[in-house]
Motif scaffolding. Sequence first.
Motif, PDB file in Angstrom:
ATOM      1  N   LEU A 105       0.807  -1.231   0.000  1.00  0.00           N
ATOM      2  CA  LEU A 105       0.000   0.000   0.000  1.00  0.00           C
ATOM      3  C   LEU A 105       0.832   1.269   0.000  1.00  0.00           C
ATOM      4  N   SER A 106       2.152   1.144  -0.071  1.00  0.00           N
ATOM      5  CA  SER A 106       3.016   2.327  -0.050  1.00  0.00           C
ATOM      6  C   SER A 106       4.132   2.148  -1.078  1.00  0.00           C
ATOM      7  N   MET A 107       5.275   2.739  -0.812  1.00  0.00           N
ATOM      8  CA  MET A 107       6.405   2.685  -1.736  1.00  0.00           C
ATOM      9  C   MET A 107       7.566   1.926  -1.106  1.00  0.00           C
ATOM     10  N   PRO A 108       8.520   1.467  -1.896  1.00  0.00           N
ATOM     11  CA  PRO A 108       9.689   0.789  -1.341  1.00  0.00           C
ATOM     12  C   PRO A 108      10.422   1.678  -0.338  1.00  0.00           C
ATOM     13  N   PRO A 109      11.007   1.077   0.688  1.00  0.00           N
ATOM     14  CA  PRO A 109      11.679   1.868   1.728  1.00  0.00           C
ATOM     15  C   PRO A 109      12.808   2.747   1.206  1.00  0.00           C
ATOM     16  N   MET A 110      13.454   2.330   0.119  1.00  0.00           N
ATOM     17  CA  MET A 110      14.548   3.142  -0.406  1.00  0.00           C
ATOM     18  C   MET A 110      14.042   4.456  -0.976  1.00  0.00           C
ATOM     19  N   MET A 111      12.817   4.471  -1.512  1.00  0.00           N
ATOM     20  CA  MET A 111      12.263   5.733  -2.000  1.00  0.00           C
ATOM     21  C   MET A 111      11.937   6.657  -0.833  1.00  0.00           C
ATOM     22  N   LYS A 112      11.400   6.093   0.238  1.00  0.00           N
ATOM     23  CA  LYS A 112      11.124   6.924   1.418  1.00  0.00           C
ATOM     24  C   LYS A 112      12.421   7.500   1.970  1.00  0.00           C
ATOM     25  N   ALA A 113      13.477   6.685   1.996  1.00  0.00           N
ATOM     26  CA  ALA A 113      14.772   7.169   2.470  1.00  0.00           C
ATOM     27  C   ALA A 113      15.289   8.294   1.575  1.00  0.00           C
ATOM     28  N   TYR A 114      15.089   8.144   0.272  1.00  0.00           N
ATOM     29  CA  TYR A 114      15.528   9.187  -0.658  1.00  0.00           C
ATOM     30  C   TYR A 114      14.731  10.468  -0.461  1.00  0.00           C
ATOM     31  N   ILE A 115      13.434  10.346  -0.286  1.00  0.00           N
ATOM     32  CA  ILE A 115      12.594  11.525  -0.025  1.00  0.00           C
ATOM     33  C   ILE A 115      13.093  12.273   1.198  1.00  0.00           C
ATOM     34  N   ASP A 116      13.550  11.536   2.201  1.00  0.00           N
ATOM     35  CA  ASP A 116      14.061  12.172   3.420  1.00  0.00           C
ATOM     36  C   ASP A 116      15.327  12.982   3.165  1.00  0.00           C
ATOM     37  N   THR A 117      15.999  12.737   2.037  1.00  0.00           N
ATOM     38  CA  THR A 117      17.209  13.510   1.743  1.00  0.00           C
ATOM     39  C   THR A 117      16.913  14.829   1.036  1.00  0.00           C
ATOM     40  N   PHE A 118      15.702  14.992   0.503  1.00  0.00           N
ATOM     41  CA  PHE A 118      15.388  16.267  -0.142  1.00  0.00           C
ATOM     42  C   PHE A 118      14.231  17.015   0.505  1.00  0.00           C
ATOM     43  N   LEU A 119      13.568  16.414   1.448  1.00  0.00           N
ATOM     44  CA  LEU A 119      12.518  17.115   2.183  1.00  0.00           C
ATOM     45  C   LEU A 119      13.180  17.773   3.391  1.00  0.00           C
ATOM     46  N   ILE A 120      13.904  18.839   3.119  1.00  0.00           N
ATOM     47  CA  ILE A 120      14.773  19.464   4.122  1.00  0.00           C
ATOM     48  C   ILE A 120      14.332  20.903   4.382  1.00  0.00           C
ATOM     49  N   ALA A 121      13.950  21.171   5.620  1.00  0.00           N
ATOM     50  CA  ALA A 121      13.533  22.523   6.001  1.00  0.00           C
ATOM     51  C   ALA A 121      14.675  23.510   5.784  1.00  0.00           C
ATOM     52  N   GLY A 122      14.346  24.652   5.192  1.00  0.00           N
ATOM     53  CA  GLY A 122      15.347  25.676   4.920  1.00  0.00           C
ATOM     54  C   GLY A 122      15.979  25.542   3.549  1.00  0.00           C
ATOM     55  N   LYS A 123      15.766  24.410   2.903  1.00  0.00           N
ATOM     56  CA  LYS A 123      16.332  24.196   1.570  1.00  0.00           C
ATOM     57  C   LYS A 123      15.241  23.991   0.524  1.00  0.00           C
ATOM     58  N   THR A 124      14.360  23.022   0.740  1.00  0.00           N
ATOM     59  CA  THR A 124      13.294  22.778  -0.234  1.00  0.00           C
ATOM     60  C   THR A 124      11.936  23.281   0.258  1.00  0.00           C
ATOM     61  N   PHE A 125      11.848  23.615   1.536  1.00  0.00           N
ATOM     62  CA  PHE A 125      10.652  24.257   2.079  1.00  0.00           C
ATOM     63  C   PHE A 125      11.049  25.033   3.329  1.00  0.00           C
ATOM     64  N   LYS A 126      10.180  25.926   3.757  1.00  0.00           N
ATOM     65  CA  LYS A 126      10.451  26.677   4.970  1.00  0.00           C
ATOM     66  C   LYS A 126       9.172  26.814   5.791  1.00  0.00           C
ATOM     67  N   TYR A 127       9.352  27.002   7.082  1.00  0.00           N
ATOM     68  CA  TYR A 127       8.220  27.223   7.970  1.00  0.00           C
ATOM     69  C   TYR A 127       7.976  28.719   8.106  1.00  0.00           C
ATOM     70  N   THR A 128       6.721  29.122   8.007  1.00  0.00           N
ATOM     71  CA  THR A 128       6.356  30.529   8.183  1.00  0.00           C
ATOM     72  C   THR A 128       5.203  30.617   9.173  1.00  0.00           C
ATOM     73  N   GLU A 129       4.835  31.836   9.518  1.00  0.00           N
ATOM     74  CA  GLU A 129       3.717  32.029  10.439  1.00  0.00           C
ATOM     75  C   GLU A 129       2.411  31.510   9.851  1.00  0.00           C
ATOM     76  N   LYS A 130       2.363  31.438   8.515  1.00  0.00           N
ATOM     77  CA  LYS A 130       1.150  30.961   7.855  1.00  0.00           C
ATOM     78  C   LYS A 130       1.238  29.486   7.487  1.00  0.00           C
ATOM     79  N   GLY A 131       2.305  28.835   7.930  1.00  0.00           N
ATOM     80  CA  GLY A 131       2.475  27.418   7.627  1.00  0.00           C
ATOM     81  C   GLY A 131       3.665  27.162   6.721  1.00  0.00           C
ATOM     82  N   PRO A 132       3.935  25.910   6.391  1.00  0.00           N
ATOM     83  CA  PRO A 132       5.080  25.580   5.534  1.00  0.00           C
ATOM     84  C   PRO A 132       4.871  26.065   4.101  1.00  0.00           C
TER      85      PRO A 132
END
Length: 211
Positions: A105-132
Amino acid sequence: MSKVLYITANPKEVEQSFSLQAGREFINVYKENNPNDEIIEIDLYKENIPLIDPDVFKGWGKLQSGKGFEELTDAEKTQVGRINELTEQFMEADKYIFVTPLWNLSMPPMMKAYIDTFLIAGKTFKYTEKGPVGLLENKKAVHIQAAGGVYSEGPAKDAEHGNSYMKTVLNFIGVTDVESILIEGTAIPVPGPEEIKAKASERVKEVVKNF
């Protein structure tokens, strides 16, 4: 000229995988249509994809506290340094092609691990008062997913967390131009593999035109 990442997460051979066959057709047609683009292939089962482990957290903690990279332990440098490489590579690309099977029902663990390398606060997204807020703009993505059952509609629709998660992740970092190529029912006798592959090929040719 665009930089394209072709990212696969399947330990099977191409001939044994519906998703990899569709992915290979997609990238071959894309190359024909865009001969000057740079295409980087990333097989997640052959690459060094770090997990977020104690060394990563310790290394990140030291850097956030103001310490320099040289002050990290060798293990921390290896893990954090590799994640940084993958993050930068992802940020520099213009287009992404993700190829996965739907596993449990999901994706292979290696894809999740890879996603964790680019879902990085301050680089690919940022937190603001109005949300990410996503920081990657003007990029495109395609997700090719094969599944043994049918999950795009019907009683199992809410159980699918592969393609739905991928689209959520990409939208979260600002990549909103996302197309899906869903190859479904591969484990069901009818209509059979040949018809499923033919239908997938039609969808590949349709999507690749505007990618």
